[in-house]
Design a protein around this motif. Structure first.
Motif, short mmCIF file in Angstrom:
data_model
loop_
_atom_site.label_atom_id
_atom_site.label_comp_id
_atom_site.label_asym_id
_atom_site.label_seq_id
_atom_site.Cartn_x
_atom_site.Cartn_y
_atom_site.Cartn_z
N PHE A 1 44.87 -23.41 16.40
CA PHE A 1 43.94 -24.50 16.09
C PHE A 1 44.30 -25.17 14.77
CE2 PHE A 1 40.16 -22.52 18.65
CZ PHE A 1 40.92 -22.61 19.80
N ALA A 2 44.67 -24.37 13.76
CA ALA A 2 45.06 -24.95 12.46
C ALA A 2 46.31 -25.81 12.61
CB ALA A 2 45.28 -23.85 11.43
N SER A 3 47.20 -25.39 13.49
CA SER A 3 48.41 -26.18 13.75
C SER A 3 48.07 -27.50 14.44
CB SER A 3 49.38 -25.36 14.60
OG SER A 3 50.51 -26.13 14.96
N GLU A 4 47.10 -27.46 15.35
CA GLU A 4 46.71 -28.67 16.09
C GLU A 4 46.03 -29.71 15.21
OE1 GLU A 4 45.83 -26.65 20.50
OE2 GLU A 4 44.20 -27.52 19.32
N THR A 5 45.09 -29.26 14.39
CA THR A 5 44.27 -30.20 13.63
C THR A 5 44.64 -30.28 12.16
OG1 THR A 5 42.59 -28.52 13.13
CG2 THR A 5 42.35 -29.76 15.19
N ARG A 6 45.48 -29.35 11.68
CA ARG A 6 45.95 -29.30 10.29
C ARG A 6 44.79 -29.08 9.31
NH1 ARG A 6 51.42 -28.79 10.55
NH2 ARG A 6 51.56 -29.55 8.40
N GLU A 7 43.80 -28.30 9.74
CA GLU A 7 42.65 -28.00 8.88
C GLU A 7 42.15 -26.57 9.14
OE1 GLU A 7 40.58 -32.46 8.65
OE2 GLU A 7 39.75 -30.94 10.02
N PHE A 8 41.57 -25.96 8.12
CA PHE A 8 40.86 -24.70 8.29
C PHE A 8 39.91 -24.51 7.12
CE2 PHE A 8 44.69 -23.31 5.97
CZ PHE A 8 44.18 -22.47 4.99
N VAL A 9 38.99 -23.55 7.25
CA VAL A 9 38.05 -23.21 6.17
C VAL A 9 38.14 -21.71 5.92
CG1 VAL A 9 35.64 -23.16 5.42
CG2 VAL A 9 36.49 -25.10 6.77
N TRP A 10 38.30 -21.34 4.65
CA TRP A 10 38.18 -19.94 4.27
C TRP A 10 36.74 -19.68 3.87
CZ3 TRP A 10 36.63 -18.14 -0.60
CH2 TRP A 10 36.62 -16.75 -0.73
N ASN A 11 36.16 -18.60 4.42
CA ASN A 11 34.80 -18.18 4.11
C ASN A 11 34.85 -16.81 3.44
OD1 ASN A 11 33.18 -20.22 6.00
ND2 ASN A 11 34.92 -19.43 7.16
N MET A 12 34.11 -16.65 2.35
CA MET A 12 34.12 -15.35 1.69
C MET A 12 33.39 -14.32 2.55
SD MET A 12 32.64 -14.08 -2.01
CE MET A 12 33.98 -14.78 -2.98
N ALA A 13 34.07 -13.23 2.87
CA ALA A 13 33.45 -12.11 3.57
C ALA A 13 32.82 -11.19 2.53
CB ALA A 13 34.49 -11.37 4.40
N THR A 14 31.55 -10.89 2.69
CA THR A 14 30.84 -10.07 1.72
C THR A 14 30.30 -8.80 2.38
OG1 THR A 14 28.70 -11.11 2.16
CG2 THR A 14 30.13 -12.16 0.51
N TYR A 15 29.84 -7.87 1.54
CA TYR A 15 29.30 -6.63 2.08
C TYR A 15 28.10 -6.90 2.98
CZ TYR A 15 27.58 -1.94 2.64
OH TYR A 15 27.15 -0.76 3.17
N ASP A 16 27.26 -7.84 2.58
CA ASP A 16 26.08 -8.15 3.38
C ASP A 16 26.45 -8.68 4.77
OD1 ASP A 16 24.48 -7.36 1.29
OD2 ASP A 16 24.06 -9.40 0.59
#
Length: 202
Positions: free
Chosen positions: A70-85
């Protein structure tokens, strides 16, 4: 003990310790959107920041999984912080779902719209980085053979931080309790920080 990776004594080390040694590693909890509109959310063990000016992140995918595709197709992505909660919900997003089925829905996570890219962020995550893909590489080994690993580099174009974690002009990362990936099935949580100043220039 010393060994070449391909000659590990499996009677002594039945499980490859490589990822246990390179630890802890930040988790690339990455959301992407395909050209057809399918949404994907997946955690990646091989992920990190690789540049500051401009800010660039790197994600390594073992083959053309949904995130890489998907990132290759649209040239975009979002990183989300993974937390303990969010650790249990993050783990659910690692499930091997059919392509196009949303991990957001499977894990019971609400998406929130991004500002500058199409993929949504995880609404409950305290921080997210919106990225535009700047480079995609197929990783080679020392003999020039393809390894099957896809490296995706994304430049950060938007930053989301929950205001509750901004204190005295700094991000209180310990209060966010970010998760890190260790070896085997192990994780760590960063809930205690200490400061250490660099030595003066000589």
């Amino acid at each position: 003990m010393f060994y070449a990776p391909e000659h590990r004594d499996k009677s002594l080390l039945p499980h490859d310790p490589f990822k246990a040694l390179i630890a802890p590693r930040p988790i690339g909890w990455v959301s992407t959107k395909s050209k057809s509109g399918a949404i994907n959310l997946a955690p990646y063990s091989f992920f990190n920041a690789v540049a500051e000016k401009p800010p660039i992140l790197m994600l390594s995918s073992s083959g053309w999984k949904d995130s890489a595709t998907f990132a290759s197709e649209t040239r975009e992505f979002v990183w989300n912080m993974a937390t303990y909660d969010l650790h249990e919900k993050m783990n659910l997003t690692a499930a091997n779902l059919p392509r196009g089925e949303s991990e957001f829905a499977f894990a019971g996570l609400e998406p929130a719209p991004s500002r500058f890219v199409a993929p949504p962020r995880v609404a409950l995550s305290p921080a997210a980085l919106e990225c535009k893909v700047v480079n995609i590489l197929s990783l080679q080994d020392m003999d020039g053979g393809l390894t099957g690993n896809i490296l995706i580099f994304g430049q950060v174009v938007g930053v989301y931080i929950d205001d509750a974690f901004i204190r005295d002009g700094r991000v209180d990362a310990a209060a966010m309790r970010p998760l890190a990936r260790c070896g085997y099935m192990d994780y760590a949580v960063a809930d205690h920080l200490f400061e250490m100043l660099r030595p003066p220039r000589i």
